[in-house]
Design a protein around this motif. Structure first.
Motif, PDB file in Angstrom:
ATOM      1  N   SER A  20      23.508  61.343  36.642  1.00  0.00           N
ATOM      2  CA  SER A  20      23.029  60.400  35.691  1.00  0.00           C
ATOM      3  C   SER A  20      23.686  59.241  35.272  1.00  0.00           C
ATOM      4  CB  SER A  20      22.712  61.303  34.060  1.00  0.00           C
ATOM      5  OG  SER A  20      23.994  61.248  33.324  1.00  0.00           O
ATOM      6  N   TYR A  21      24.750  59.103  35.596  1.00  0.00           N
ATOM      7  CA  TYR A  21      25.663  57.703  35.286  1.00  0.00           C
ATOM      8  C   TYR A  21      25.279  56.568  35.956  1.00  0.00           C
ATOM      9  CZ  TYR A  21      28.373  60.851  33.057  1.00  0.00           C
ATOM     10  OH  TYR A  21      29.614  61.748  32.044  1.00  0.00           O
ATOM     11  N   GLY A  22      24.176  56.476  36.748  1.00  0.00           N
ATOM     12  CA  GLY A  22      23.459  55.385  37.251  1.00  0.00           C
ATOM     13  C   GLY A  22      23.995  55.479  38.946  1.00  0.00           C
ATOM     14  N   GLU A  23      23.910  53.873  39.479  1.00  0.00           N
ATOM     15  CA  GLU A  23      24.020  53.327  40.937  1.00  0.00           C
ATOM     16  C   GLU A  23      25.257  52.889  41.048  1.00  0.00           C
ATOM     17  OE1 GLU A  23      22.519  52.840  43.463  1.00  0.00           O
ATOM     18  OE2 GLU A  23      20.985  54.646  42.240  1.00  0.00           O
ATOM     19  N   LEU A  24      26.035  52.409  39.342  1.00  0.00           N
ATOM     20  CA  LEU A  24      27.895  52.056  39.283  1.00  0.00           C
ATOM     21  C   LEU A  24      28.521  53.392  40.029  1.00  0.00           C
ATOM     22  CD1 LEU A  24      27.774  49.086  36.834  1.00  0.00           C
ATOM     23  CD2 LEU A  24      28.124  49.010  39.535  1.00  0.00           C
ATOM     24  N   PHE A  25      27.997  53.965  38.892  1.00  0.00           N
ATOM     25  CA  PHE A  25      29.264  55.143  39.269  1.00  0.00           C
ATOM     26  C   PHE A  25      29.286  55.814  39.977  1.00  0.00           C
ATOM     27  CE2 PHE A  25      30.092  60.062  39.228  1.00  0.00           C
ATOM     28  CZ  PHE A  25      30.887  60.037  38.597  1.00  0.00           C
ATOM     29  N   LYS A  26      27.636  55.889  41.183  1.00  0.00           N
ATOM     30  CA  LYS A  26      27.556  56.682  42.617  1.00  0.00           C
ATOM     31  C   LYS A  26      28.662  55.182  43.390  1.00  0.00           C
ATOM     32  CE  LYS A  26      24.387  55.127  44.892  1.00  0.00           C
ATOM     33  NZ  LYS A  26      22.802  54.564  45.407  1.00  0.00           N
ATOM     34  N   SER A  27      28.574  54.899  43.000  1.00  0.00           N
ATOM     35  CA  SER A  27      28.857  53.925  44.470  1.00  0.00           C
ATOM     36  C   SER A  27      30.475  54.062  43.913  1.00  0.00           C
ATOM     37  CB  SER A  27      28.971  51.876  44.156  1.00  0.00           C
ATOM     38  OG  SER A  27      27.415  52.077  44.107  1.00  0.00           O
ATOM     39  N   GLY A  28      30.476  54.411  42.744  1.00  0.00           N
ATOM     40  CA  GLY A  28      32.610  54.415  42.339  1.00  0.00           C
ATOM     41  C   GLY A  28      32.944  55.901  42.873  1.00  0.00           C
ATOM     42  N   TYR A  29      32.323  56.812  42.622  1.00  0.00           N
ATOM     43  CA  TYR A  29      32.110  58.314  43.346  1.00  0.00           C
ATOM     44  C   TYR A  29      32.332  57.896  44.923  1.00  0.00           C
ATOM     45  CZ  TYR A  29      32.566  63.045  42.575  1.00  0.00           C
ATOM     46  OH  TYR A  29      32.845  64.756  42.457  1.00  0.00           O
ATOM     47  N   VAL A  30      31.510  57.407  45.349  1.00  0.00           N
ATOM     48  CA  VAL A  30      31.697  57.497  46.745  1.00  0.00           C
ATOM     49  C   VAL A  30      33.232  57.044  47.509  1.00  0.00           C
ATOM     50  CG1 VAL A  30      30.363  56.253  48.813  1.00  0.00           C
ATOM     51  CG2 VAL A  30      29.397  57.300  47.703  1.00  0.00           C
ATOM     52  N   ALA A  31      33.771  55.733  46.663  1.00  0.00           N
ATOM     53  CA  ALA A  31      33.928  54.977  46.905  1.00  0.00           C
ATOM     54  C   ALA A  31      35.767  55.662  46.844  1.00  0.00           C
ATOM     55  CB  ALA A  31      34.485  53.494  46.135  1.00  0.00           C
ATOM     56  N   LEU A  32      35.286  56.856  45.490  1.00  0.00           N
ATOM     57  CA  LEU A  32      36.497  57.205  45.247  1.00  0.00           C
ATOM     58  C   LEU A  32      36.640  58.567  46.782  1.00  0.00           C
ATOM     59  CD1 LEU A  32      39.065  58.164  43.298  1.00  0.00           C
ATOM     60  CD2 LEU A  32      37.253  59.913  42.514  1.00  0.00           C
ATOM     61  N   ASN A  33      35.861  59.326  46.536  1.00  0.00           N
ATOM     62  CA  ASN A  33      36.340  59.666  48.154  1.00  0.00           C
ATOM     63  C   ASN A  33      36.419  59.890  49.758  1.00  0.00           C
ATOM     64  OD1 ASN A  33      35.520  62.708  47.154  1.00  0.00           O
ATOM     65  ND2 ASN A  33      34.575  60.984  45.629  1.00  0.00           N
ATOM     66  N   ARG A  34      36.433  58.124  49.512  1.00  0.00           N
ATOM     67  CA  ARG A  34      36.688  57.774  50.804  1.00  0.00           C
ATOM     68  C   ARG A  34      37.704  56.277  50.768  1.00  0.00           C
ATOM     69  NH1 ARG A  34      30.537  54.506  52.245  1.00  0.00           N
ATOM     70  NH2 ARG A  34      29.442  56.636  52.971  1.00  0.00           N
TER      71      ARG A  34
END
Length: 409
Positions: free
Chosen positions: A162-176
């Motif tokens: 539910s947090y949106g695109e910015l959170f999604k991009s942050g979560y992907v970057a964190l796990n990379r």
């Protein structure tokens, strides 16, 4: 400023210890990140192939294999629920992580099975095939995010969606492992989602921890725990902040004030023991783990933490015996023995002077299970053969070791 940076910059051992903590808690994604950080720091500090690199590569491989297995199991569950797209994403992540041919074959069979289940005539308009590179990139990021969230508890997963695109991009970057980028995305996402009880501060604090911004992480976690006093990951991360800054008493106070319902979990006991370990009270930590197992019975994460603590104390006989018990439990339950545990047992036994044919077989087995470290295992096999008086085999495996080493360079 250079001196301060050297004082506060984390050494490879710090990242490795954090990776070990996550590994003991079966948090394989974060363990993988920490081991990768440790290897990166080690390469910068002392470039060249040595035993520290071998050890870290083994731990990283184990974390990847465990994460792959976790993704595979979650994919199986999603497949049974007919969430085929999400299952396929997790299966692909697992294939990217693992080197286990049996697991790869099993996953590929599951993917083929899904293809049969979902087979149908597809008529695609030509315009649908004209996807630009940005569209492909966005789609892959969506798939990766969905796969990562697939390992989370359902209630947390829905919140993260539910947090949106910015959170999604942050979560992907964190796990990379792209922590600067992740921190930027999470900070912007917090402005988009200003609710004080969101989980975004927890993820932003994780990024700050990896950037060694401990004050910023501390502030975020203090607030996060006010709204989520039941969230053990928040306590774990805040403890790490205290350990990194030498505030060991604050970590103890934090854990003492945890809600009672958390104190009954084995994860809490692991965290309490780790707090003792980090503060240098290794004997106290060993006794704490032993008391837990006497009262509650066998617990593999606690057993691993106890074995590691014995090693730190220099009590290698007890460490070896604990690793042996872990392997025995795996055998009795007919589960695969973790190569890292087997490696620990073999190395300690070797250092204690056990150069038997049984140890030789164990190192040969490890060479098959962990081929990235073949050079090290073949060296050990060579030395065992030499101690057994078989000079010809000793020379042969020394040559194998050199060939394996040359293949890495």
């Amino acid at each position: 400023m250079g001196i301060l940076k050297n004082i506060f910059s984390q050494k490879p051992e710090k990242y490795e210890q954090k990776g070990d903590t996550f590994s003991n808690n079966s948090d394989w994604g974060r363990a993988k990140i920490e081991y990768e950080n440790a290897l990166s720091k080690l390469e910068k500090a002392s470039p060249g192939y040595d035993e520290s690199e071998v050890r870290l590569q083994g731990k990283l491989r184990h974390a990847k294999e465990a994460l792959a297995l976790e993704h595979s199991k979650t994919g199986e569950t999603l497949m049974e629920q007919e969430y085929y797209d999400d299952a396929r994403d997790l299966f692909q992540l697992a294939i990217d992580l693992t080197q286990d041919p049996e697991l790869i074959a099993t996953i590929e069979n599951r993917i083929l099975e899904m293809e049969r289940l979902t087979a149908r005539d597809i008529q695609t308009d030509i315009s649908d095939l004209q996807v630009n590179d940005e569209g492909v990139s966005d789609e892959r990021e969506d798939e990766y995010f969905m796969a990562l969230c697939g390992t989370l508890p359902e209630e947390i997963r829905e919140v993260y969606f539910s947090y949106g695109e910015l959170f999604k991009s942050g979560y992907v970057a964190l796990n990379r492992g792209e922590f600067v980028l992740a921190a930027d995305y999470f900070a912007r996402s917090m402005k988009e989602n200003p609710s004080p009880d969101s989980f975004i501060p927890l993820e932003l604090a994780t990024a700050y921890m990896n950037l060694e911004k401990f004050d910023e992480a501390h502030q975020l976690l203090e607030t996060f725990l006010q709204y989520h006093p039941e969230a053990l990951p928040g306590y774990q991360l805040l403890c790490e902040v205290f350990w990194e800054t030498g505030a060991f008493d604050q970590a103890e106070s934090l854990l003492a004030d945890c809600p009672d319902e958390l104190k009954d979990s084995s994860e809490y006991y692991l965290l309490r023991g780790e707090a003792m370990f980090q503060s240098g009270n290794h004997s106290e930590a060993a006794s704490f783990y032993q008391d837990f197992m006497q009262e509650y019975g066998w617990n593999e994460p606690i057993a691993k933490a106890l074995a590691r603590t014995f090693e730190t104390l220099g009590d290698f006989e007890n460490a070896r015996d604990m690793y042996a018990k872990i392997m025995d439990q795996c055998s009795s339950c007919h589960t695969r023995i973790d190569p890292l545990i087997k490696r620990k047992f073999a190395d300690i036994s070797f250092d204690l002077g056990q150069h038997s044919s049984a140890m030789l077989e164990m190192y040969l087995s490890l060479a098959q299970e962990d081929p990235e470290n073949n050079s090290f295992y073949f060296q050990r096999v060579s030395r065992i053969y030499a101690s057994l008086g078989n000079k010809e085999e000793a020379r042969r495996f020394q040559l194998f070791a050199q060939q394996a080493q040359n293949g890495k360079e």
